[in-house]
Structures are given as structure tokens and as C-alpha cells.
Design an enzyme around this catalytic site. Sequence first.
Site, PDB file in Angstrom:
ATOM      1  N   SER A 179      43.319 -17.414  24.797  1.00  0.00           N
ATOM      2  CA  SER A 179      42.793 -16.999  23.490  1.00  0.00           C
ATOM      3  C   SER A 179      42.987 -18.115  22.461  1.00  0.00           C
ATOM      4  CB  SER A 179      43.474 -15.695  23.057  1.00  0.00           C
ATOM      5  OG  SER A 179      42.801 -15.106  21.984  1.00  0.00           O
ATOM      6  N   ASP A 220      34.590  -9.270  27.129  1.00  0.00           N
ATOM      7  CA  ASP A 220      35.252  -9.995  26.048  1.00  0.00           C
ATOM      8  C   ASP A 220      34.238 -10.420  24.989  1.00  0.00           C
ATOM      9  OD1 ASP A 220      36.678 -11.800  24.433  1.00  0.00           O
ATOM     10  OD2 ASP A 220      37.781 -12.621  26.117  1.00  0.00           O
ATOM     11  N   HIS A 258      39.409  -8.853  26.874  1.00  0.00           N
ATOM     12  CA  HIS A 258      40.156  -9.995  26.360  1.00  0.00           C
ATOM     13  C   HIS A 258      41.652  -9.797  26.627  1.00  0.00           C
ATOM     14  CE1 HIS A 258      40.545 -13.486  23.683  1.00  0.00           C
ATOM     15  NE2 HIS A 258      41.628 -12.900  23.184  1.00  0.00           N
TER      16      HIS A 258
END
Length: 322
Positions: free
Chosen positions: A167, A263, A293
Site C-alpha cells: 500500500s 482493490d 486491499h
Amino acid sequence: METNKYNAYKMMTPKMLEALTVQKELVEDAFSTDVTFEEMRENYINERKFWNEGGPEPKKTIDREVEGPYGSIPIRFHYPKRRTGKGAILYIHGGGFVVGNLDTHSKIMRLLMEETESVVIGIDYHLAPEFKYPTQVKECAFLIDWLRANSAEYDIDQNDISLAGDSGGANLSLATSLYLRDKKKDVSYIRCLLLYYGSYGLTDSKSMRLFGGDYDGLSSKDLITYAKMYIGDENEDLRYFDCFSNHLTQGVPPCYIAYGDLDPLQDDSKLLYDILTYHKIKAELEEFKGVVHAFLHHSSILQESIEAIQHGGNFYKSLVKF
């Protein structure tokens, strides 16, 4: 649910749904941005404790602090029981640049340590909003230089360093390599980048319109909140946040790029892969079906988490430098 978004719950694997059920039981609204950033951090830490239980045990772990350009930086070395070569991987944790620490990503780092058979070093960079961009990029670049300068002490090869992250940490991994390239020209000592579901500069996309919500903390409002806390209002040079505005045509290390097909940030990964491969830069793109995610955290339930780390490890080992 935001207007026009898909019902991601209907598209999730049974195990992904199970993981989200556990997540909700651990901390209600764990990823809400409708609280103070201090509460965001507390919720995140409390939710992640469960997911970091178990996993591979290092041969040894070293915790220390390094005096960086913006103050002391805690770092953590994980040495594997089975080690091949002297390569080292700097792991940069995710959390929207606002939450997360060495403990919230401990199991991911230890799994990566085992799969790559390399030393993995975590960095507890200073968080936003107290420290704004590009503080975090400069700290990660500083630590790469520090690791190379102190390589003999920690039994690592100064010319075999990689970066990995999830991320926001994937963003920082790519951004750090670009920053070092732009400042020092030669980054041949970076073996590769392992990039898990990162954001690299898109502010709107098809996937952002279709996915993201309370279940992953990436609604449209959440994404704006994180960006505001990280960037602020006075930055003009965003080349190391919006990496797509930087030159990606040369000097980028080989990249393993992975994402879940539910995601909202997946289009960033796809675009990065397309740009790199068009310009003949080695890259591998992998999609994991039915997961959201931050799925790497759910390795105690999700086989996809294990596979993503294994496949990243395989990519890393395929580029062996010794």
C-alpha cells in the site's frame, strides 16, 4: 455503499469474507477516518495484533535506532534460519502514511524473510500528519545509504539491496528508488522492488469508482483524507508521491507488482506495469482473485496472502546477484 460501486462482498472468496468477519469482531470500524489520527492509529494497532500472531521465527532479530534527517528512526532486522547470499530487503510498511509500525507488519516481514531467504529490515518512518511528504521518502533513502555504509557490521551486501512494501509502503518503495536514482544516478545496487497493491499517482480511475468502502478503509473520502494528511497544501514537487509524473522509462529496478481484483487501487498497479514493460524494464504483474486491499495481513486465513509473498520471493530469487 457509494454511488455506482460494485457490491464487493458478493465477489469475495469465502475465506476473504471470513477474514473480514474476524476483522469486524476485532475492532468495529477499524479503518474509519472519521476519528482523530491518534484514534486511527490505536484502532489499526489493535486490529492488526491478531493477524501478526504466529508465523516464521527468525534466527535472530535486532532492534536499533538510527539518527536520521528528521530524528531517530527505529529499525528492525530479521535474519532467517536458512539464508542464501547476503542480500537484504528494506520493508516499508503500509497504512496510508498515517498508521502502522514495525509490529503491525511483523508477520508479513517474517514471511518475506523466510521466502526470500534474506535479511528483512523494517523501518518505522515518521508518520503523517505530524511529518509531511517528502519526509518519509528522504528517511527511506537515508536508511538505504546507512545500510550500505554499515553493511559489514550487519553482514549484508551493500550492492544487493531491495525494497518491498504494501500500500503506502509500496508507494514509498518505488518513490525511494526514484529519489535515489534522481539524486545519485546509479541505483544498480538495488536488486528489485516488491510492490504490493500500491498507489502510485492516480487520483481517479475505473477501479476507484467501482471498489473501496468501510471493509477496506478506502472509500473516496478515505483516500482524500490520507492524501491530505500526507501531502498537505504547499507541495509543488510531487514526483515522489505521484510517481507517474516522474520518469519511469529508465533507471527503475525490476518490479514484482501484485494486487487484489477487488482493490480500488488496482489500476495504479496495472498502469505501472504497462509503462515499465513498454520501456523494456523487467516487471511481473499478478492479480489475486476475490480479495481486497491489504490482503497480505490475512495469511492465517487466506492462501492468497501466502502465495503473493511466495511469488514475490520467487521473483526476488530469480534475480540473484551472487
